[in-house]
Design a protein around this motif. Structure first.
Motif, short mmCIF file in Angstrom:
data_model
loop_
_atom_site.label_atom_id
_atom_site.label_comp_id
_atom_site.label_asym_id
_atom_site.label_seq_id
_atom_site.Cartn_x
_atom_site.Cartn_y
_atom_site.Cartn_z
N MET A 77 35.15 -32.21 7.83
CA MET A 77 33.98 -31.56 8.41
C MET A 77 33.13 -30.95 7.29
SD MET A 77 35.84 -28.17 10.10
CE MET A 77 34.31 -27.37 10.59
N ARG A 78 31.91 -30.58 7.64
CA ARG A 78 30.99 -30.00 6.67
C ARG A 78 31.54 -28.66 6.16
NH1 ARG A 78 24.72 -28.33 7.33
NH2 ARG A 78 25.54 -26.98 8.94
N ARG A 79 31.49 -28.45 4.86
CA ARG A 79 32.12 -27.26 4.29
C ARG A 79 31.48 -25.98 4.80
NH1 ARG A 79 30.73 -27.08 -1.17
NH2 ARG A 79 29.42 -25.29 -0.68
N THR A 80 30.16 -25.95 4.94
CA THR A 80 29.53 -24.69 5.39
C THR A 80 29.95 -24.37 6.83
OG1 THR A 80 27.53 -25.97 5.89
CG2 THR A 80 27.59 -24.78 3.80
N PHE A 82 32.86 -25.13 8.08
CA PHE A 82 34.23 -24.62 7.92
C PHE A 82 34.21 -23.17 7.45
CE2 PHE A 82 37.75 -23.78 5.01
CZ PHE A 82 38.81 -23.89 5.89
N GLU A 83 33.34 -22.87 6.49
CA GLU A 83 33.23 -21.48 6.00
C GLU A 83 32.82 -20.55 7.14
OE1 GLU A 83 31.82 -22.75 1.45
OE2 GLU A 83 30.34 -22.06 2.92
N ASP A 84 31.87 -21.00 7.96
CA ASP A 84 31.39 -20.17 9.07
C ASP A 84 32.50 -19.88 10.09
OD1 ASP A 84 28.84 -20.14 8.04
OD2 ASP A 84 28.09 -21.77 9.29
#
Lengths: 342, 342
Positions: A77-80, A82-84
């Motif tokens: 999945m998109r890293r940002t 995942f961070e969110d």
């Protein structure tokens, strides 16, 4: 239960010096799982995959009256996003981030020199100096099958009045190398995910506790649903876990699999409250923050439970289990739903 | 070809100011692909996945007389096996290594502070300081579906006289973010892999060039097989690529997909000579080093080619294509094999 494990245990108890093979040993010896040399990372045989496929068909029939939207995401999945998700607040130790080499030719020459040095050692002693040039990419391995869907749902605008039900399946990664074959580093989760108001999500979760129990009883496996908590990181994690239990947010369906002294969570039933709805600003039709919940089917774990309880030869499994998986799957699921009213 | 792309191109040529939507735009607007916000990373709709599933069934029938052993691996492999494979000599820029946080609670607090700082910026400007504590794990993303099988085959001892044929499928990762929907970062490869002596492997490859071309013509897609080379890294890579071409080690079946000016490799036919056999000491029955080769089906690429050439509505695809995928798949494949003798 009449499996090779018991036989071997009896032989060992009878004074045979050879240590009893573990369930993992048996799975590998039978070719159902293929050893890669790395704990928790296995190939699967055609027979193993066929059971997974047939379980997936059964799960589809079990949820077809809910008219879910079927979506499939790759295992990253998109890293940002995942961070969110705040996953790193709770389970930093389990996540897997993806890194790549972005250097030039002289960088590659350095990389290869380091790798040559490392490869002179035995596999287990190799150092990772060559990886010092690996840089983070913009993608992260999917930690649970439902994670990619929340940002996608948010972009669609407010939920319809009935909310949404999504059907997802993906390989997931958790960094927890283990000799327990039911604790893999890469495994498949099938999930139904519900987005809506709290009443809709709570009703969904109770329905799936009942339907998941129905499926497991149709598979002639023992049903034991219990309050549970996630493996939150660190000392502070205990407080979060206690709170999760006090609010009864997570239940698990537990089945003995590899370890005779403990049970393995094969299905889980989760109420996230407004955690994901709040992060991604997913709204109900009335503008309130959406609540979410999901039922997760551990595809490898349920498959392993079947081999543990019914033996390694699928042709010798109980007739009802064989008929459910390879016979009139849809009719048997519908009959089960009608008879239990769940 | 009667697709929205052409229509839009004509509208644009007729003086409409709105830029023509790209094929990627159309795929996303139709819901076949789901935008994740990251180039080359997409969700798939039920319709898209159904085409992939039916293509897989057709490929199974196309190879069933070869009696392949079906093995399935998760989308990651053991790092030391990946290091041994020499992938980093040729394609260091494409590989994805998996890293995890292995620190303690104060390390996590630092991680979360860095992440909080990063999240104050917009998605595209976020820094990756929180990732400085990520350490390499013992697993690496699978770069091509056949990579995990060679060390497994080596452990089985010498090949039987007929060699072996293996059927694999897995998600693969390549770090090449692109707006071309046919160049995904995570995509599925189905492969048949042949291990044996040079004659066995060369015969296998020629057979699959013919059978792959048969499949593509049954799908009513244009067949164009050409000599090819892999995207070897760096200036030195050109020499390796020239050598690969001079030895005719790689052929590709190319179909126009997203880009009107170029074709996309949808199948590839590869002869590795004794590269993998030598690395993992795989032996033929007579003690000679095994040669290997494979045919790779790019599942997303073939699926996209179908949508590109037959339109976004599967119900409007040509009757023969629909019958091949959703009708009497096995009979049509067998008839095609019999008629062409391939």
């Amino acid at each position: 239960m009449n499996t090779m494990t018991e036989t071997a245990a009896l032989q060992a108890a009878a004074g045979n010096d050879t240590p009893a093979p573990t369930f993992r040993d048996e799975l590998i010896a039978s070719g159902l799982l293929i050893d890669t040399g790395e704990n928790g990372l296995y190939g699967r045989s055609q027979v193993f995959e066929d059971v997974v496929d047939r379980l997936n068909v059964a799960i589809t029939h079990l949820g077809s009256d809910q008219d879910p939207e079927v979506l499939r995401f790759p295992p990253a999945m998109r890293r940002t996003d995942f961070e969110d998700s705040e996953y790193l607040k709770n389970f930093p130790q389990l996540a897997g981030t993806i890194h790549s080499f972005c250097g030039n030719e002289s960088g590659q020459m350095r990389l290869l020199r380091c790798l040559d040095d490392a490869m002179e050692k035995s596999d287990d002693d190799r150092d990772t100096a060559w990886m010092e040039q690996q840089k983070p990419t913009r993608v992260v391995l999917t930690p649970a099958a439902c994670y990619p869907i929340y940002p996608v749902m948010a972009r669609r605008g407010p939920l319809p009045a009935n909310g949404r039900t999504i059907d997802v399946l993906s390989y997931c990664f958790r960094h927890e190398p283990s000799l327990d074959p039911a604790r893999m580093q890469m495994f498949r989760q099938r999930e139904y995910v519900r987005l809506g108001n709290p009443e809709q999500v709570m009703a969904f979760r109770q329905m799936w506790i009942d339907r998941g129990s129905l499926l497991v009883s149709l598979l002639a496996l023992p049903v034991d649903v219990d309050l549970a908590n996630d493996p939150f990181f660190g000392r502070g994690g205990k407080i979060v876990a206690d709170s999760q239990r006090a609010q009864a947010l997570k239940f698990e369906l537990l089945i003995p699999v590899a370890n005779p002294d403990s049970k393995t969570a094969c299905l889980s039933f989760n109420y996230h409250m407004d955690h994901f709805g709040g992060i991604w600003k997913i709204e109900c039709e009335d503008g309130s923050t959406a609540h979410t919940g999901c039922v997760g089917f551990g595809m490898e774990r349920i498959t392993l439970a079947l081999f543990r309880h019914h033996g390694l030869d699928v042709n010798a499994w109980p007739d009802d289990v064989r008929a459910l998986l390879w016979g009139d799957t849809q009719a048997r699921i519908q009959r089960g739903l009608a008879e239990t009213g769940v």
